[in-house]
Design a protein around this motif. Sequence first.
Motif, PDB file in Angstrom:
ATOM      1  N   MET A  77       0.886  -1.051   0.030  1.00 44.28           N
ATOM      2  CA  MET A  77      -0.058   0.021   0.025  1.00 44.28           C
ATOM      3  C   MET A  77       1.097   1.164  -0.038  1.00 44.28           C
ATOM      4  O   MET A  77       2.057   1.263   0.143  1.00 44.28           O
ATOM      5  CB  MET A  77      -0.937  -0.005   1.111  1.00 44.28           C
ATOM      6  N   SER A  78       0.410   2.383  -0.244  1.00 47.53           N
ATOM      7  CA  SER A  78       1.154   3.499  -0.296  1.00 47.53           C
ATOM      8  C   SER A  78       1.578   4.050   1.067  1.00 47.53           C
ATOM      9  O   SER A  78       1.114   3.933   1.994  1.00 47.53           O
ATOM     10  CB  SER A  78       0.312   4.676  -0.855  1.00 47.53           C
ATOM     11  N   HIS A  79       2.554   4.744   0.869  1.00 51.33           N
ATOM     12  CA  HIS A  79       3.070   5.583   2.053  1.00 51.33           C
ATOM     13  C   HIS A  79       3.063   6.958   1.801  1.00 51.33           C
ATOM     14  O   HIS A  79       3.373   7.254   0.726  1.00 51.33           O
ATOM     15  CB  HIS A  79       4.632   5.061   2.348  1.00 51.33           C
ATOM     16  N   HIS A  80       2.401   7.690   2.549  1.00 52.20           N
ATOM     17  CA  HIS A  80       1.953   9.013   2.473  1.00 52.20           C
ATOM     18  C   HIS A  80       2.933   9.943   2.407  1.00 52.20           C
ATOM     19  O   HIS A  80       4.010   9.850   3.064  1.00 52.20           O
ATOM     20  CB  HIS A  80       0.971   9.391   3.413  1.00 52.20           C
ATOM     21  N   SER A  81       3.096  10.913   1.294  1.00 45.88           N
ATOM     22  CA  SER A  81       3.956  11.811   0.981  1.00 45.88           C
ATOM     23  C   SER A  81       3.312  13.027   1.575  1.00 45.88           C
ATOM     24  O   SER A  81       2.227  13.153   2.039  1.00 45.88           O
ATOM     25  CB  SER A  81       4.330  12.214  -0.474  1.00 45.88           C
ATOM     26  N   THR A  82       4.272  14.136   1.986  1.00 45.07           N
ATOM     27  CA  THR A  82       3.787  15.333   2.561  1.00 45.07           C
ATOM     28  C   THR A  82       2.982  16.295   1.756  1.00 45.07           C
ATOM     29  O   THR A  82       2.017  16.830   2.260  1.00 45.07           O
ATOM     30  CB  THR A  82       5.257  16.061   3.141  1.00 45.07           C
ATOM     31  N   GLN A  83       3.417  16.312   0.696  1.00 50.52           N
ATOM     32  CA  GLN A  83       2.344  17.109  -0.394  1.00 50.52           C
ATOM     33  C   GLN A  83       1.635  16.337  -1.212  1.00 50.52           C
ATOM     34  O   GLN A  83       2.187  15.498  -1.903  1.00 50.52           O
ATOM     35  CB  GLN A  83       3.594  17.899  -1.353  1.00 50.52           C
ATOM     36  N   PRO A  84       0.356  16.530  -1.567  1.00 54.11           N
ATOM     37  CA  PRO A  84      -0.440  15.908  -2.503  1.00 54.11           C
ATOM     38  C   PRO A  84      -0.064  16.157  -3.841  1.00 54.11           C
ATOM     39  O   PRO A  84       0.334  17.398  -4.105  1.00 54.11           O
ATOM     40  CB  PRO A  84      -2.141  16.148  -2.078  1.00 54.11           C
ATOM     41  N   ARG A  85      -0.273  15.118  -4.519  1.00 56.35           N
ATOM     42  CA  ARG A  85      -0.182  15.501  -6.052  1.00 56.35           C
ATOM     43  C   ARG A  85      -1.656  15.722  -6.533  1.00 56.35           C
ATOM     44  O   ARG A  85      -2.636  15.070  -6.176  1.00 56.35           O
ATOM     45  CB  ARG A  85       0.542  14.272  -6.836  1.00 56.35           C
ATOM     46  N   HIS A 112       3.617   6.230  -4.735  1.00 56.12           N
ATOM     47  CA  HIS A 112       3.644   5.134  -5.891  1.00 56.12           C
ATOM     48  C   HIS A 112       2.513   5.267  -6.621  1.00 56.12           C
ATOM     49  O   HIS A 112       1.926   4.256  -6.572  1.00 56.12           O
ATOM     50  CB  HIS A 112       4.312   3.767  -5.585  1.00 56.12           C
ATOM     51  N   TYR A 113       2.293   6.291  -7.157  1.00 55.87           N
ATOM     52  CA  TYR A 113       0.894   6.704  -7.820  1.00 55.87           C
ATOM     53  C   TYR A 113       0.560   5.672  -9.119  1.00 55.87           C
ATOM     54  O   TYR A 113      -0.504   4.968  -8.713  1.00 55.87           O
ATOM     55  CB  TYR A 113       1.056   7.946  -8.625  1.00 55.87           C
ATOM     56  N   MET A 152      -2.586   3.085  -8.249  1.00 57.78           N
ATOM     57  CA  MET A 152      -3.708   3.077  -9.061  1.00 57.78           C
ATOM     58  C   MET A 152      -3.763   1.770  -9.834  1.00 57.78           C
ATOM     59  O   MET A 152      -4.928   1.357  -9.886  1.00 57.78           O
ATOM     60  CB  MET A 152      -3.608   4.139 -10.071  1.00 57.78           C
ATOM     61  N   ALA A 153      -2.769   1.025 -10.033  1.00 56.71           N
ATOM     62  CA  ALA A 153      -3.150  -0.400 -10.639  1.00 56.71           C
ATOM     63  C   ALA A 153      -3.481  -1.359  -9.855  1.00 56.71           C
ATOM     64  O   ALA A 153      -4.361  -2.190 -10.144  1.00 56.71           O
ATOM     65  CB  ALA A 153      -1.643  -0.511 -11.292  1.00 56.71           C
ATOM     66  N   ARG A 154      -2.944  -1.274  -8.455  1.00 54.60           N
ATOM     67  CA  ARG A 154      -3.732  -2.000  -7.420  1.00 54.60           C
ATOM     68  C   ARG A 154      -4.873  -1.814  -7.016  1.00 54.60           C
ATOM     69  O   ARG A 154      -5.946  -2.664  -7.003  1.00 54.60           O
ATOM     70  CB  ARG A 154      -2.767  -2.058  -6.452  1.00 54.60           C
ATOM     71  N   LEU A 155      -5.341  -0.706  -6.999  1.00 54.08           N
ATOM     72  CA  LEU A 155      -6.660  -0.056  -6.905  1.00 54.08           C
ATOM     73  C   LEU A 155      -7.630  -0.641  -7.943  1.00 54.08           C
ATOM     74  O   LEU A 155      -8.699  -0.996  -7.711  1.00 54.08           O
ATOM     75  CB  LEU A 155      -6.977   1.337  -6.800  1.00 54.08           C
ATOM     76  N   ALA A 156      -6.895  -0.750  -9.225  1.00 57.37           N
ATOM     77  CA  ALA A 156      -8.186  -0.989 -10.430  1.00 57.37           C
ATOM     78  C   ALA A 156      -8.222  -2.806 -10.427  1.00 57.37           C
ATOM     79  O   ALA A 156      -9.180  -2.940 -10.892  1.00 57.37           O
ATOM     80  CB  ALA A 156      -7.109  -0.499 -11.722  1.00 57.37           C
ATOM     81  N   GLU A 157      -7.446  -3.246  -9.723  1.00 57.42           N
ATOM     82  CA  GLU A 157      -7.431  -4.515  -9.485  1.00 57.42           C
ATOM     83  C   GLU A 157      -8.336  -5.098  -8.126  1.00 57.42           C
ATOM     84  O   GLU A 157      -8.711  -6.352  -8.426  1.00 57.42           O
ATOM     85  CB  GLU A 157      -6.019  -5.325  -9.376  1.00 57.42           C
ATOM     86  N   GLU A 158      -8.796  -4.322  -7.506  1.00 56.15           N
ATOM     87  CA  GLU A 158      -9.437  -4.811  -6.413  1.00 56.15           C
ATOM     88  C   GLU A 158     -10.948  -5.075  -6.906  1.00 56.15           C
ATOM     89  O   GLU A 158     -11.422  -4.305  -7.775  1.00 56.15           O
ATOM     90  CB  GLU A 158      -9.784  -3.390  -5.486  1.00 56.15           C
TER      91      GLU A 158
END
Length: 119
Positions: free
Chosen positions: A1-9, A67-68, A72-78
């Motif tokens: 899963m993602s590790h959060h960054s400080t600034q959103p993209r 790791h956008y 997003m690839a893992r989300l699409a496979e859920e």
Amino acid sequence: MSHHSTQPRRFGSVVRVRAERWDEYRKLHEAVWPELLVLFQIYGVRNFTIYHYEHLLFSYKEYVGKHYEGDMARLAEEPLMRRWLELTDPCQLPLSSSSGSLWADMQEIFHMDGRAKGD
């Protein structure tokens, strides 16, 4: 899963909505599954918004992971996400037949955070 960054993209995208399926699409989004919203959070998606204008849908989202593409690839496979897309994808048309994706990415040309100096 993602590790959060400080600034959103920030990401914006656009797609056509099939006029004959607009009511169906709108009703689906009036009752988005709570479990789907949890999945978005798990994969780092925040402030996800969809706007409608005539036959177009515009989306805005913020991503807070590192790791956008992978997230997003893992989300699409859920399985839950796949079921949601089985309902919503038939309501949409890509802007271009050559894009390979329903939603076309938009380029950000301006963004303002917070208040102006002196406010």
